[in-house]
Write a protein that holds these residues in place. Structure first.
Motif, mmCIF file in Angstrom:
data_model
loop_
_atom_site.group_PDB
_atom_site.id
_atom_site.type_symbol
_atom_site.label_atom_id
_atom_site.label_comp_id
_atom_site.label_asym_id
_atom_site.label_seq_id
_atom_site.Cartn_x
_atom_site.Cartn_y
_atom_site.Cartn_z
ATOM 1 N N VAL A 192 1.365 -0.950 -0.332
ATOM 2 C CA VAL A 192 -0.143 -0.144 0.208
ATOM 3 C C VAL A 192 1.098 1.192 0.148
ATOM 4 O O VAL A 192 1.770 1.284 0.214
ATOM 5 C CB VAL A 192 -0.625 -0.217 1.425
ATOM 6 N N HIS A 193 0.206 2.242 -0.497
ATOM 7 C CA HIS A 193 1.121 3.994 -0.450
ATOM 8 C C HIS A 193 0.952 4.532 1.317
ATOM 9 O O HIS A 193 -0.492 4.128 1.702
ATOM 10 C CB HIS A 193 0.377 5.032 -1.123
ATOM 11 N N GLU A 194 0.957 5.395 1.625
ATOM 12 C CA GLU A 194 1.099 5.843 2.559
ATOM 13 C C GLU A 194 1.005 5.570 4.442
ATOM 14 O O GLU A 194 0.107 4.623 4.512
ATOM 15 C CB GLU A 194 0.353 6.890 2.841
ATOM 16 N N LEU A 195 2.345 5.453 4.938
ATOM 17 C CA LEU A 195 2.201 5.085 6.283
ATOM 18 C C LEU A 195 1.585 6.536 7.001
ATOM 19 O O LEU A 195 1.573 7.354 7.231
ATOM 20 C CB LEU A 195 3.820 5.816 6.880
ATOM 21 N N THR A 196 0.860 5.511 7.451
ATOM 22 C CA THR A 196 -0.617 6.390 8.627
ATOM 23 C C THR A 196 -0.643 5.146 9.780
ATOM 24 O O THR A 196 -0.481 4.607 10.045
ATOM 25 C CB THR A 196 -2.159 6.324 7.792
ATOM 26 N N GLN A 197 -1.626 6.106 11.042
ATOM 27 C CA GLN A 197 -1.688 5.364 12.029
ATOM 28 C C GLN A 197 -1.661 3.726 11.389
ATOM 29 O O GLN A 197 -1.886 2.258 12.038
ATOM 30 C CB GLN A 197 -2.182 5.766 13.156
ATOM 31 N N HIS A 198 -3.009 3.297 10.664
ATOM 32 C CA HIS A 198 -4.029 2.291 10.160
ATOM 33 C C HIS A 198 -2.461 2.202 9.628
ATOM 34 O O HIS A 198 -2.799 0.363 10.199
ATOM 35 C CB HIS A 198 -4.804 2.797 9.781
ATOM 36 N N THR A 199 -1.550 2.565 8.428
ATOM 37 C CA THR A 199 -1.131 1.058 7.729
ATOM 38 C C THR A 199 -0.491 1.191 8.753
ATOM 39 O O THR A 199 0.531 -0.490 8.893
ATOM 40 C CB THR A 199 -0.842 1.562 6.807
ATOM 41 N N ARG A 200 -0.003 1.155 9.346
ATOM 42 C CA ARG A 200 1.779 0.868 10.432
ATOM 43 C C ARG A 200 1.345 -0.327 11.322
ATOM 44 O O ARG A 200 2.058 -1.101 11.812
ATOM 45 C CB ARG A 200 1.697 2.169 11.926
ATOM 46 N N THR A 201 -0.585 -0.071 11.900
ATOM 47 C CA THR A 201 -0.487 -0.973 13.105
ATOM 48 C C THR A 201 -0.778 -1.861 11.787
ATOM 49 O O THR A 201 -0.837 -3.724 12.403
ATOM 50 C CB THR A 201 -2.241 -0.153 13.393
ATOM 51 N N ALA A 202 -1.771 -1.593 10.244
ATOM 52 C CA ALA A 202 -1.607 -3.333 9.495
ATOM 53 C C ALA A 202 -0.006 -4.015 9.593
ATOM 54 O O ALA A 202 0.085 -4.784 8.849
ATOM 55 C CB ALA A 202 -2.605 -2.946 9.039
ATOM 56 N N LEU A 203 1.121 -2.394 9.189
ATOM 57 C CA LEU A 203 1.463 -3.498 9.095
ATOM 58 C C LEU A 203 2.741 -4.410 10.529
ATOM 59 O O LEU A 203 3.160 -5.660 9.864
ATOM 60 C CB LEU A 203 3.083 -2.386 8.600
ATOM 61 N N VAL A 204 2.251 -3.744 10.919
ATOM 62 C CA VAL A 204 3.032 -4.451 12.257
ATOM 63 C C VAL A 204 2.308 -5.770 12.729
ATOM 64 O O VAL A 204 3.513 -6.764 12.871
ATOM 65 C CB VAL A 204 3.192 -3.297 13.591
ATOM 66 N N ASP A 205 1.219 -5.682 12.126
ATOM 67 C CA ASP A 205 0.415 -7.464 12.751
ATOM 68 C C ASP A 205 0.589 -7.706 11.743
ATOM 69 O O ASP A 205 -0.095 -8.638 12.041
ATOM 70 C CB ASP A 205 -1.268 -7.182 13.573
ATOM 71 N N GLY A 206 1.309 -7.741 10.644
ATOM 72 C CA GLY A 206 0.845 -8.251 8.932
ATOM 73 C C GLY A 206 0.216 -9.147 8.456
ATOM 74 O O GLY A 206 0.027 -9.347 7.497
ATOM 75 N N THR A 207 -1.158 -7.551 8.194
ATOM 76 C CA THR A 207 -1.684 -7.417 7.795
ATOM 77 C C THR A 207 -1.910 -6.589 6.128
ATOM 78 O O THR A 207 -2.384 -7.680 5.576
ATOM 79 C CB THR A 207 -3.243 -6.723 7.778
ATOM 80 N N ILE A 208 -0.622 -6.152 6.383
ATOM 81 C CA ILE A 208 0.077 -5.556 5.092
ATOM 82 C C ILE A 208 1.221 -5.806 5.087
ATOM 83 O O ILE A 208 1.879 -6.476 5.741
ATOM 84 C CB ILE A 208 -0.727 -4.318 4.524
ATOM 85 N N ASP A 209 2.361 -5.763 4.290
ATOM 86 C CA ASP A 209 3.606 -5.968 3.830
ATOM 87 C C ASP A 209 4.636 -5.184 3.441
ATOM 88 O O ASP A 209 5.465 -5.211 3.947
ATOM 89 C CB ASP A 209 3.339 -7.143 2.895
ATOM 90 N N ALA A 210 3.797 -4.650 3.010
ATOM 91 C CA ALA A 210 4.735 -3.246 3.073
ATOM 92 C C ALA A 210 4.277 -1.784 2.838
ATOM 93 O O ALA A 210 2.641 -2.392 2.086
ATOM 94 C CB ALA A 210 5.989 -3.532 1.858
ATOM 95 N N VAL A 211 4.605 -0.733 3.080
ATOM 96 C CA VAL A 211 3.971 1.306 2.589
ATOM 97 C C VAL A 211 5.153 1.111 1.676
ATOM 98 O O VAL A 211 6.528 1.877 2.368
ATOM 99 C CB VAL A 211 3.514 0.951 3.913
ATOM 100 N N LEU A 212 4.785 1.836 0.783
ATOM 101 C CA LEU A 212 5.523 2.901 0.291
ATOM 102 C C LEU A 212 5.143 4.437 0.780
ATOM 103 O O LEU A 212 4.551 5.100 0.742
ATOM 104 C CB LEU A 212 5.346 2.912 -1.142
ATOM 105 N N ASN A 213 5.991 5.209 0.907
ATOM 106 C CA ASN A 213 5.845 6.571 1.946
ATOM 107 C C ASN A 213 6.496 7.488 0.993
ATOM 108 O O ASN A 213 7.412 7.627 0.669
ATOM 109 C CB ASN A 213 6.280 7.101 3.547
ATOM 110 N N GLN A 214 5.741 9.178 1.041
ATOM 111 C CA GLN A 214 5.875 10.343 0.577
ATOM 112 C C GLN A 214 5.791 10.886 1.722
ATOM 113 O O GLN A 214 4.686 11.097 3.282
ATOM 114 C CB GLN A 214 5.407 10.610 -1.014
ATOM 115 N N ASP A 215 6.857 11.727 2.457
ATOM 116 C CA ASP A 215 7.736 12.389 3.875
ATOM 117 C C ASP A 215 6.342 14.025 3.308
ATOM 118 O O ASP A 215 6.478 14.890 2.467
ATOM 119 C CB ASP A 215 8.480 13.374 3.564
ATOM 120 N N ALA A 216 5.077 14.266 3.781
ATOM 121 C CA ALA A 216 3.922 15.293 3.499
ATOM 122 C C ALA A 216 4.525 16.808 4.037
ATOM 123 O O ALA A 216 4.223 17.487 3.827
ATOM 124 C CB ALA A 216 2.705 15.200 4.317
#
Length: 341
Positions: A279-303
């Motif tokens: 997925v794109h963008e490191l947010t509170q929700h994607t961070r949690t999903a990354l930690v618990d294994g729901t998603i595998d990688a996050v591509l992020n841009q620095d707002a």
């Protein structure tokens, strides 16, 4: 030594007050005298320090950021970064105003841009929806000598001055390589989730993603793009329906927002269904999903970098100064659960 205004005055045979009027384009100087001063400037190689001059005069730069509303965590973060910039206004000599428009609403965006015509504005930054009407509105502002910077999503066919965002084709290619390698030669279908194909960044990410998949991972088949309009419930419904109807889906690429809806749909089928997700963008929700294994990688841009870059560019362009390209390049970060900041 670097030439000064005193050297200009001596070379042109005029007073310091006259030199100041010419440099600041104020009236009260005869044409022949103005030409004499300008010739002296050229001959002695005087280069004006515009930033220092503006600081001495106490110039304030009125800047406008046009950002979309809606339930998009990344855009909430972008808006927060603009707000933080307003807190630095005194130090940076800016007066920043935020104008909100509905996401993907071309008419509202055009109206916001046109509403700035004739106002005291030193620069405009916007998250662009790629439509002819928006390009025309941007061109109208530029024709009035107002610097325009696009944020996150570009308008390459317009006369905008600068784009503050990542290389979205490269981002899509990166996502494809990650997803393809994670899947390790398996065969199956991939679902691509977008906010809207009306925005250039989503189209460019899909372009890069599709190219790498076709070239290097022919066993992975791309399904038609799902457009969630950055709405979590709409996204959840679309992804849930796709997964229930197609048991061959083994991977998902979310190239826009709406990740809360995606995560909800994924959790509903786990652990029975194993899916690889980028997925794109490191947010509170994607961070949690990354930690618990729901998603595998996050591509992020620095707002924050994008907002600070836009401010620097608008101020420099308003002063007729060059932009330092390396300073304004926005990088793409890749986060796994192991390297989260």
């Amino acid at each position: 030594m670097r030439p000064t205004v005193h050297d200009i005055a001596a070379a042109a045979g005029v007073s310091l007050a006259t030199v100041d009027r010419v440099l600041n384009q104020r009236p009260g100087v005869r044409l022949v005298t103005r030409e004499k001063v300008e010739e002296a400037i050229r001959q002695i190689g005087y280069i004006r320090d515009v930033a220092a001059a503006n600081l001495a005069k106490g110039r304030v730069y009125p800047l406008v950021f046009i950002v979309p509303t809606g339930d998009n965590s990344f855009m909430h973060g972008l808006r927060s970064e603009v707000h933080h910039a307003t807190l630095r206004a005194g130090m940076e000599r800016t007066d920043i105003r935020i104008v909100e428009v509905p996401a993907f609403d071309v008419s509202a965006l055009v109206a916001a841009l046109d509403g700035l015509q004739g106002q005291d504005v030193a620069g405009v930054a916007l998250v662009a929806t790629d439509a002819p009407e928006v390009r025309a509105a941007v061109d109208r502002l530029v024709s009035e000598r107002i610097p325009v910077v696009t944020l996150v999503s570009d308008l390459t066919d317009s006369t905008r001055h600068h784009y503050a965002g990542i290389d979205n084709i490269a981002a899509g290619r990166t996502a494809a390589r990650l997803l393809g390698r994670f899947l390790g030669g398996r065969e199956g279908d991939l679902t691509v989730l977008a906010g809207s194909m009306l925005v250039r960044d989503h189209r460019e990410r899909l372009q890069g993603f599709s190219a790498v998949m076709a070239e290097e991972f022919p066993k992975l088949r791309l399904l038609p793009v799902l457009e969630g309009r950055d709405d979590p419930e709409r996204t959840r419904s679309l992804v849930s329906k796709a997964l229930s109807e197609n048991k061959d889906i083994i991977g998902i690429y979310s190239l826009g927002a709406g990740n809360r809806g995606l995560i909800a749909a994924l959790k509903a089928v786990r652990p029975e269904r194993e899916l690889t997700v980028v997925v794109h963008e490191l947010t509170q929700h994607t961070r949690t999903a990354l930690v618990d294994g729901t998603i595998d990688a996050v591509l992020n841009q620095d707002a924050g970098h994008e907002v600070r870059s836009a401010i620097r560019v608008m101020k420099a362009t308003a002063d007729g100064q060059a932009v330092i390209a390396d300073q304004e390049r926005i990088r793409l970060d890749i986060f796994l659960k192991d390297n989260l900041p």
